[in-house]
Design a protein around this motif. Sequence first.
Motif, PDB file in Angstrom:
ATOM      1  N   PRO A 223     -45.161 -26.346 -59.388  1.00 49.63           N
ATOM      2  CA  PRO A 223     -43.893 -25.619 -59.564  1.00 49.63           C
ATOM      3  C   PRO A 223     -43.304 -25.873 -60.949  1.00 49.63           C
ATOM      4  O   PRO A 223     -43.387 -26.979 -61.481  1.00 49.63           O
ATOM      5  CB  PRO A 223     -42.995 -26.197 -58.462  1.00 49.63           C
ATOM      6  CG  PRO A 223     -43.937 -26.807 -57.467  1.00 49.63           C
ATOM      7  CD  PRO A 223     -45.119 -27.266 -58.238  1.00 49.63           C
ATOM      8  N   GLY A 224     -42.717 -24.846 -61.533  1.00 51.00           N
ATOM      9  CA  GLY A 224     -42.054 -25.006 -62.818  1.00 51.00           C
ATOM     10  C   GLY A 224     -42.965 -24.973 -64.022  1.00 51.00           C
ATOM     11  O   GLY A 224     -42.513 -25.218 -65.147  1.00 51.00           O
ATOM     12  N   ASP A 306     -46.689 -13.626 -55.752  1.00 51.07           N
ATOM     13  CA  ASP A 306     -46.335 -15.025 -55.969  1.00 51.07           C
ATOM     14  C   ASP A 306     -46.511 -15.795 -54.668  1.00 51.07           C
ATOM     15  O   ASP A 306     -46.305 -15.260 -53.584  1.00 51.07           O
ATOM     16  CB  ASP A 306     -44.892 -15.109 -56.455  1.00 51.07           C
ATOM     17  CG  ASP A 306     -44.608 -16.408 -57.190  1.00 51.07           C
ATOM     18  OD1 ASP A 306     -45.544 -17.224 -57.354  1.00 51.07           O
ATOM     19  OD2 ASP A 306     -43.450 -16.603 -57.615  1.00 51.07           O
ATOM     20  N   GLU A 307     -46.895 -17.060 -54.788  1.00 53.64           N
ATOM     21  CA  GLU A 307     -47.188 -17.903 -53.615  1.00 53.64           C
ATOM     22  C   GLU A 307     -48.227 -17.219 -52.723  1.00 53.64           C
ATOM     23  O   GLU A 307     -48.000 -16.969 -51.534  1.00 53.64           O
ATOM     24  CB  GLU A 307     -45.903 -18.183 -52.825  1.00 53.64           C
ATOM     25  CG  GLU A 307     -44.786 -18.807 -53.638  1.00 53.64           C
ATOM     26  CD  GLU A 307     -45.154 -20.172 -54.216  1.00 53.64           C
ATOM     27  OE1 GLU A 307     -46.118 -20.797 -53.725  1.00 53.64           O
ATOM     28  OE2 GLU A 307     -44.491 -20.607 -55.178  1.00 53.64           O
ATOM     29  N   ASN A 350     -49.407 -22.492 -55.837  1.00 53.70           N
ATOM     30  CA  ASN A 350     -49.449 -23.930 -56.058  1.00 53.70           C
ATOM     31  C   ASN A 350     -50.832 -24.444 -55.677  1.00 53.70           C
ATOM     32  O   ASN A 350     -51.512 -23.843 -54.839  1.00 53.70           O
ATOM     33  CB  ASN A 350     -48.381 -24.632 -55.221  1.00 53.70           C
ATOM     34  CG  ASN A 350     -46.977 -24.270 -55.662  1.00 53.70           C
ATOM     35  OD1 ASN A 350     -46.739 -23.988 -56.834  1.00 53.70           O
ATOM     36  ND2 ASN A 350     -46.040 -24.270 -54.713  1.00 53.70           N
ATOM     37  N   GLY A 355     -47.609 -29.214 -54.033  1.00 55.27           N
ATOM     38  CA  GLY A 355     -47.524 -28.563 -55.337  1.00 55.27           C
ATOM     39  C   GLY A 355     -47.976 -29.387 -56.513  1.00 55.27           C
ATOM     40  O   GLY A 355     -47.962 -28.884 -57.648  1.00 55.27           O
TER      41      GLY A 355
END
Length: 512
Positions: A223-224, A306-307, A350, A355
């Motif tokens: 994440p990020g 996404d995801e 992820n 993650g």
Amino acid sequence: MLAKTYGSAIYGIDALIITIEVNVGKGSKFFLVGLPDNAVKESHERILAALNNVGKKFPKRRVVINMAPADIKKEGSAYDLPIALGLLAASSQLSTEHLHEFVIMGELSLDGTIKPIRGALPIALMARKAGFKGVVVPLENAPEAAIVDGVEVYGAHHLTEVCDFLDGTGTLQKFETQNIRKFHEETEHFDLDFADVKGQENIKRALEIAAAGGHNVIMIGPPGSGKTMLAKRIPSILPPMSLEEAIETTKIHSVAGLLKKKEALILHRPFRSPHHTISDAGLVGGGPYPQPGEISLAHNGVLFLDELPEFKRTVLEVMRQPMEDRVVTISRARITVEYPAGFMLIAAMNPCPCGYYNHPTKACTCSPGTVKRYLNRISGPLFDRIDLHVEVVPVPFKDLSEAPPGESSQEIRKRVTQARKIQEDRFRNHPKIFCNAQMSNKDMNRFCQLDETSRTLLKTAMEKLSLSARAFDRIIKVSRTIADLDHSENILPAHLAEAIQYRSLDRETWGD
């Protein structure tokens, strides 16, 4: 007395001419036939109130309205206006001299105001093809219909305006064909730019290759790390849409009722990012009266998932065939429609449930085997259709705070456009192929010849990195795109080596 008006039915993303025959004779009953749905049947009450409120009379005699061809289902409230005009003409309250010259569509309010409709662009295209002089549509839809040259487009706000126009006692606002050159100038502006992204140069390079060859990409990282930020900027480096692509894309959004007010033509390639709770029908299209899904709304653009492992497996699996065929066929008991689905898939995920698998500073808390099970939520056949696998690592603080602005999207876009022009020339005699990602095995044998050094390199990579057999074709296609970006006629070992590194998830040891 018999009168005829002409409307249109949307079939997929195209339109069909509907002849509305209104006969007023002896008797007192009202009949509406021709396979209308409930919304069309309810037009009786709307039209009755609208005519009364504008000083016209609903015929108090036997009225038969036939909507031909009768074997095609008529849906929606957009037939209110042509039916109302037919009633007025059949009861001698309106001149019939010019009715046959126009395709007319619009929904009526009870006070006679004309409301917007869906599909104005395909209606105008069909009117031109069928030889009509012009179309009369709601005022809000007129700029969209005016994209089509060779047919007159009139915008109407109220029923009385249309009646006066057909009687020759008034005028309607005529919309001129839009300036296409202006559209091309506006396609150069984007709100998001790759220059905003600090670091991640290797990821930018991978996305440039994907854009140049039309390849699907999956980004995997904690994440990020910037996966979503990078994905949202991909449309800014894709080649500008041609006029044909812009019209086709606009038709899809028009049929779905998603065109914004005063938006006549979609200028930029669409970017669709559905939530992972989406249903099968929401993704590929469907419903009782089939509507385009997200993969069709992303036609000529980007579909961002996404995801990815959080999507239902059944939802992802129904996407496999459209990814290959670039079209989705939706069949129902009484209707079968096709929607285009030529999209570029960008997926992000992820590496594990927590993650932080492979994170440089944070420890992964997942139990042994969890990473592999998490990855297995996505089927092998779907992975088989994704050309580039890219691991995204978080950018260190030093790079975030001190790194200069990156290369702009405009500069990257120039290289991508040049590579696409090379492919356009290469596939000039192959009408169903537009970029390297769409090559078949036969095309690869012709356009992707490898020298002995490259063959040896590929063989060694397959063996030492434990790459799966399905990675073979993808590596060659990606290397062909890298060669195009390098303006190289032949695939060199350096091009092949770079392509090999983008198959990390194919390694049998990944996640162990």
